[in-house]
Motif scaffolding. Structure first.
Motif, PDB file in Angstrom:
ATOM      1  N   MET A   1      43.943 -14.730   3.767  1.00 50.99           N
ATOM      2  CA  MET A   1      44.095 -15.822   2.825  1.00 50.99           C
ATOM      3  C   MET A   1      42.827 -15.973   2.002  1.00 50.99           C
ATOM      4  N   GLN A   2      42.982 -16.076   0.670  1.00 54.99           N
ATOM      5  CA  GLN A   2      41.811 -16.274  -0.176  1.00 54.99           C
ATOM      6  C   GLN A   2      41.192 -17.633   0.113  1.00 54.99           C
ATOM      7  N   GLN A   3      39.876 -17.686  -0.008  1.00 52.98           N
ATOM      8  CA  GLN A   3      39.151 -18.922   0.256  1.00 52.98           C
ATOM      9  C   GLN A   3      38.674 -19.520  -1.074  1.00 52.98           C
ATOM     10  N   ASP A   4      39.610 -19.835  -1.966  1.00 53.85           N
ATOM     11  CA  ASP A   4      39.249 -20.279  -3.306  1.00 53.85           C
ATOM     12  C   ASP A   4      39.047 -21.776  -3.418  1.00 53.85           C
ATOM     13  N   ARG A  30      42.873 -22.239   2.505  1.00 55.57           N
ATOM     14  CA  ARG A  30      42.094 -21.783   1.347  1.00 55.57           C
ATOM     15  C   ARG A  30      40.674 -22.328   1.363  1.00 55.57           C
ATOM     16  N   ARG A 223      52.381 -23.252  -1.999  1.00 58.16           N
ATOM     17  CA  ARG A 223      51.574 -22.265  -2.714  1.00 58.16           C
ATOM     18  C   ARG A 223      51.440 -22.616  -4.193  1.00 58.16           C
ATOM     19  N   SER A 230      43.685 -25.248  -7.782  1.00 55.60           N
ATOM     20  CA  SER A 230      42.558 -24.316  -7.645  1.00 55.60           C
ATOM     21  C   SER A 230      41.949 -23.974  -9.000  1.00 55.60           C
TER      22      SER A 230
END
Length: 252
Positions: A1-4, A30, A223, A230
């Protein structure tokens, strides 16, 4: 999972179950520190523990957000817990479907308090604590019922359509403060709250009319919300993202 969303603080109202719970988990995955709001301690604490068990950061915000005072206190609690406030997801709602001649005043008032007025109070409270230099993001949960309505949904469709108007007006006003305001319009997805209005035949008919050939799930909606909150959506505001597998704007 992206950590944005590392370092961000997000509050999700109505996060004890359904789309709210999935959104809280998605944002925590995230990297956000997530305030989980709902009315019942047991629901909120269960989601907080679930997020922590998955390695995320979450805290409980048990407030009734159907009043201006309650929403203000919920936002303030998240701000004071973390020393900053970056994301608000206005997800809380209470829904009853009634035919025109059966609409009761108490139904209208409760649906307006939780599903409409709380959005206004949430935007107001978030604006007060969001850093004007850093800005923030607000995502309002509307519905495809704002775009294409069915019988027995006069109050629900009206409220959700109103949320789109609130979203656009708030985006116009708050852009100067670097606050982006968007909405999502989910189609009906299986949740604890929608079970009473679903049956096998209705689900099958919906799948048959959906270009992508399936019902949505809460993670699909979560999502989309996380994306709008984001930096990936940093130049997106005043928009309504329809998340419905294509059913609203097609005819198959």
């Amino acid at each position: 999972m992206q950590q944005d969303m590392n370092g961000r603080v997000a509050l999700i109202t109505g996060a004890g179950a359904g789309i709210g719970r999935a959104t809280a988990r998605q944002m925590a995955a995230r990297g956000a520190r997530v305030g989980v709001n709902d009315l019942k301690d047991e629901l909120v604490n269960a989601v907080v523990e679930e997020i922590r068990a998955e390695g995320g950061s979450a805290f409980a915000v048990v407030w009734n957000v159907s009043t201006r005072e309650g929403m203000t206190e919920a936002v303030r609690a998240a701000y004071e817990e973390c020393g900053r406030f970056d994301v608000l997801v206005n997800n809380a709602a209470w829904v009853r479907y009634q035919a025109v001649l059966e609409i009761a005043p108490e139904t209208v008032e409760r649906m307006l308090d939780i599903g409409f007025k709380a959005v206004i109070w949430g935007i107001q409270a978030a604006t007060e604590v969001m850093d004007p230099e850093r800005g923030g993001a607000i995502v309002n949960v509307a519905s495809t019922a704002a775009l294409r309505s069915a019988a027995s949904s006069v109050v629900y469709s009206g409220i959700k359509a109103g949320i789109l108007g609130i979203t656009r007006a708030a985006a116009a006003e708050l852009g100067a403060r670097r606050i982006r305001v968007n909405a999502v319009c989910p189609s009906a997805v299986p949740t604890e709250g929608t079970q009473r209005n679903r049956n096998v035949e209705r689900d099958a008919a919906r799948v048959a009319r959906t270009p992508l050939g399936r019902l949505g799930v809460v993670e699909d909606i979560a999502r989309g919300i996380a994306f709008l909150a984001s930096d990936e959506a940093g130049f997106i505001t005043a928009q309504a993202l329809t998340i419905d597998g294509g059913i609203t704007f097609t005819n198959i």
